[in-house]
Scaffold this motif. Structure first.
Motif, PDB file in Angstrom:
ATOM      1  N   ALA A   1      -7.331   7.883  -0.015  1.00 47.78           N
ATOM      2  CA  ALA A   1      -8.044   6.645   0.280  1.00 47.78           C
ATOM      3  C   ALA A   1      -7.063   5.507   0.566  1.00 47.78           C
ATOM      4  O   ALA A   1      -7.264   4.703   1.501  1.00 47.78           O
ATOM      5  N   ASP A   2      -5.988   5.463  -0.255  1.00 44.38           N
ATOM      6  CA  ASP A   2      -4.975   4.432  -0.001  1.00 44.38           C
ATOM      7  C   ASP A   2      -4.309   4.615   1.357  1.00 44.38           C
ATOM      8  O   ASP A   2      -4.012   3.639   2.067  1.00 44.38           O
TER       9      ASP A   2
ATOM     10  N   HIS B   1       0.823  -1.212   0.000  1.00 47.72           N
ATOM     11  CA  HIS B   1       0.000   0.000   0.000  1.00 47.72           C
ATOM     12  C   HIS B   1       0.855   1.260   0.000  1.00 47.72           C
ATOM     13  O   HIS B   1       0.557   2.242  -0.704  1.00 47.72           O
TER      14      HIS B   1
ATOM     15  N   THR C   1       1.427   6.931  -6.632  1.00 46.05           N
ATOM     16  CA  THR C   1       0.292   7.822  -6.893  1.00 46.05           C
ATOM     17  C   THR C   1       0.667   9.275  -6.621  1.00 46.05           C
ATOM     18  O   THR C   1       0.332  10.194  -7.401  1.00 46.05           O
TER      19      THR C   1
ATOM     20  N   GLU D   1      -6.921  12.373  -4.276  1.00 44.20           N
ATOM     21  CA  GLU D   1      -8.021  11.743  -3.554  1.00 44.20           C
ATOM     22  C   GLU D   1      -7.827  10.232  -3.458  1.00 44.20           C
ATOM     23  O   GLU D   1      -8.101   9.605  -2.417  1.00 44.20           O
ATOM     24  N   GLU D   2      -7.333   9.650  -4.538  1.00 50.19           N
ATOM     25  CA  GLU D   2      -7.056   8.200  -4.521  1.00 50.19           C
ATOM     26  C   GLU D   2      -5.946   7.876  -3.532  1.00 50.19           C
ATOM     27  O   GLU D   2      -6.013   6.882  -2.802  1.00 50.19           O
TER      28      GLU D   2
ATOM     29  N   GLU E   1      -7.694  14.274  -8.644  1.00 50.48           N
ATOM     30  CA  GLU E   1      -8.258  12.908  -8.593  1.00 50.48           C
ATOM     31  C   GLU E   1      -7.242  11.909  -8.049  1.00 50.48           C
ATOM     32  O   GLU E   1      -7.577  11.034  -7.231  1.00 50.48           O
ATOM     33  N   LEU E   2      -5.986  12.067  -8.475  1.00 51.18           N
ATOM     34  CA  LEU E   2      -4.938  11.159  -7.962  1.00 51.18           C
ATOM     35  C   LEU E   2      -4.698  11.386  -6.473  1.00 51.18           C
ATOM     36  O   LEU E   2      -4.447  10.449  -5.716  1.00 51.18           O
TER      37      LEU E   2
END
Length: 528
Positions: free
Chosen positions: A380-381, A349, A356, A376-377, A373-374
């Motif tokens: 989340a990760d 992870h 990312t 935000e990803e 967008e990246l």
């Protein structure tokens, strides 16, 4: 006639004339036998007249001179001289017989080379004959004593019994030898030995064995025996009459073997009514036997308890070594699991999160929307990674257990279970080692329930009882036959955890009745 068969008082009472006649007869007998031996040796060998005849003549003159003398000292010496003369005459007769056997074996007179062996044969026969009587007597006596076939004094019996007791002989052999010795020494018809543990006595042996089974003596009868001392048939008839069954007319004496007020044994001695009466001497011997037997039986009880304790210690030591080996193996396996979870989970992870973030950095000026967008990803990760690390930390040592104890840590663990779990854990705080052992045992039991009864409800209880911290994990699954299924590594891990702090764990199960894992640990130490 010998000094052993004629008492000294009786020898002293012999008339002087008769003494002289006996001494003269002894002198003539010795002279005759000596002359025959000298003639036989000279005829069969190459020896000439000389020292042999001189020695035999002197020996024969001793009783002759005593016969001619008078006085109290001479009379006192007559008995030993007659005994010695008889012994010498027997030796001479034996030599003559040996020389006769030599002639019969050869079938002729000895040749020149064989004549030299005649004198050594005669001397050897004389020496062997002289040594034979005391040797046979001592050998017979030793064999008889070894087989307990001779009568000994009571002191000898007790001394031999004490020696055998301190040598570590088996109790059964010791009691048999004691009974045999008593029977022969005291001229008894019956000897019985009873042994027990202080609350009950059973008949161990009877000489001679009658093949009957007799009821044991229970605590009320032992209380009577403890105050009896050496008792007879009248006492038995009054207090323990069933010991007289089949021998109401016999003479009986019994003595208890006591130690610190406890009756550990009983010796019963009996004679027929027609035999000599059992008197004070026999009762004193039996009393001494009872005292010594009590000490011996007590020592054997202590020895048995010591051996049992040593065996238990050896078993506990073996279990401890195996438990330590299992703990080391489990710790190694747990470290490998943590390493694998970190490598395959959190580490992956974090690598993906780094990639990312790198891409978002490259796009922040060229394509801000794509960069957002990246990001935000990546967030989340990051949250997923934090949760995974938290879950991993809970598996190693839950922070909630350190902060709030079992009352809150167990409901939190139950909330993560796959099936419904009802928790009852209204307990306080305990030492860290106690809380850790109980927590992970409950966790292991929940995992077993999830594996073998995934849809069954589970009840988890933790409570205090009589100074112990107790837990129980019970599922309503299909269960199994406990007689045919052996505990697995999970149960061994629980046993090792609780055993390390003085606790124990058990499990019960039956087909169609679910499974219950329970444990206890003492002391339930309150945390500081």
């Amino acid at each position: 006639m010998s000094a052993e068969t004629v008492p000294s008082a009786r020898r002293a009472a012999l008339p002087a004339r008769r003494q002289r006649l006996l001494l003269l007869a002894a002198a003539l007998g010795l002279a005759s036998v000596g002359a025959l031996v000298a003639l036989a040796v000279r005829a069969l060998s190459d020896t000439g007249p000389g020292a042999t005849e001189a020695v035999l003549a002197v020996v024969a003159l001793v009783p002759a001179l005593l016969a001619a003398a008078d006085g109290p000292r001479v009379r006192r010496s007559a008995g030993p001289v007659l005994t010695a003369a008889a012994a010498l005459g027997a030796v001479g007769a034996t030599v003559l017989i040996a020389l006769g056997v030599v002639l019969l074996v050869l079938g002729r007179l000895p040749a020149d080379e064989e004549r030299r062996l005649v004198l050594p044969v005669a001397l050897g026969t004389a020496a062997a004959s002289a040594a034979a009587v005391p040797l046979v007597r001592r050998t017979t006596r030793a064999a008889a004593r070894a087989l307990l076939g001779v009568r000994r004094s009571p002191d000898e019996v007790l001394r031999a019994f004490g020696d055998r007791a301190t040598s570590g002989a088996p109790v059964e052999e010791l009691l048999d030898q004691l009974a045999t010795s008593l029977r022969r020494t005291l001229s008894l018809d019956v000897v019985e030995v009873w042994t027990g543990d202080g609350t009950r006595l059973e008949r161990t042996l009877r000489l001679p064995d009658d093949g009957r089974s007799v009821p044991p003596l229970e605590a009320p009868e032992l209380a009577l025996l403890a105050r009896a001392g050496v008792a007879g048939e009248a006492w038995l008839r009054l207090w323990i009459p069933h010991l007289l069954d089949g021998r109401q007319d016999d003479q009986l004496r019994l003595t208890p073997a006591l130690h610190a007020g406890s009756v550990l044994g009983l010796v019963v001695a009996g004679r027929s009514a027609q035999a000599a009466r059992l008197g004070e001497a026999e009762e004193r011997v039996l009393a001494d036997v009872g005292r010594r037997l009590g000490v011996v039986l007590r020592n054997r009880v202590l020895d048995s308890a010591l051996r049992t304790t040593l065996e238990d210690l050896r078993d506990a030591n073996t279990d401890l070594r195996r438990s330590r080996a299992r703990l080391v193996s489990a710790a190694d396996a747990e470290r490998r699991r943590i390493e694998r979870d970190l490598h395959d989970g959190a580490q992956q992870h974090l690598v993906a999160l780094a990639v990312t973030l790198g891409l978002a950095k490259d796009l922040v000026t060229e394509d801000p929307a794509a960069a957002v967008e990246l990001l935000e990803e990546a967030a989340a990760d990051a949250r997923a990674t934090v949760q995974q690390v938290r879950d991993l930390a809970h598996g190693i040592y839950p922070p909630l257990l350190v902060e709030a104890g079992l009352a809150q840590a167990l409901p939190a663990a139950a909330a993560r279970a796959r099936q419904p779990v009802t928790v009852h854990a209204s307990v306080g705080r305990y030492a860290a080692g106690v809380e850790e052992a109980v927590y992970f045992c409950c966790l292991e039991a929940l995992q077993n329930a999830a594996k073998h009864a995934p849809a069954a409800p589970v009840t988890l209880r933790v409570w205090e009882e009589q100074g112990e911290l107790c837990f129980e994990v019970r599922d309503e699954g299909p269960g199994f036959d406990a007689a045919t299924v052996r505990p697995g590594s999970g149960f061994e891990n629980m046993a090792d955890r609780l055993g390390a702090i003085g606790g124990r764990v058990t499990w019960t199960s039956a087909l169609g009745e679910g499974t219950c894992v329970s444990g206890r640990v003492r002391p339930a130490l309150q945390a500081a």
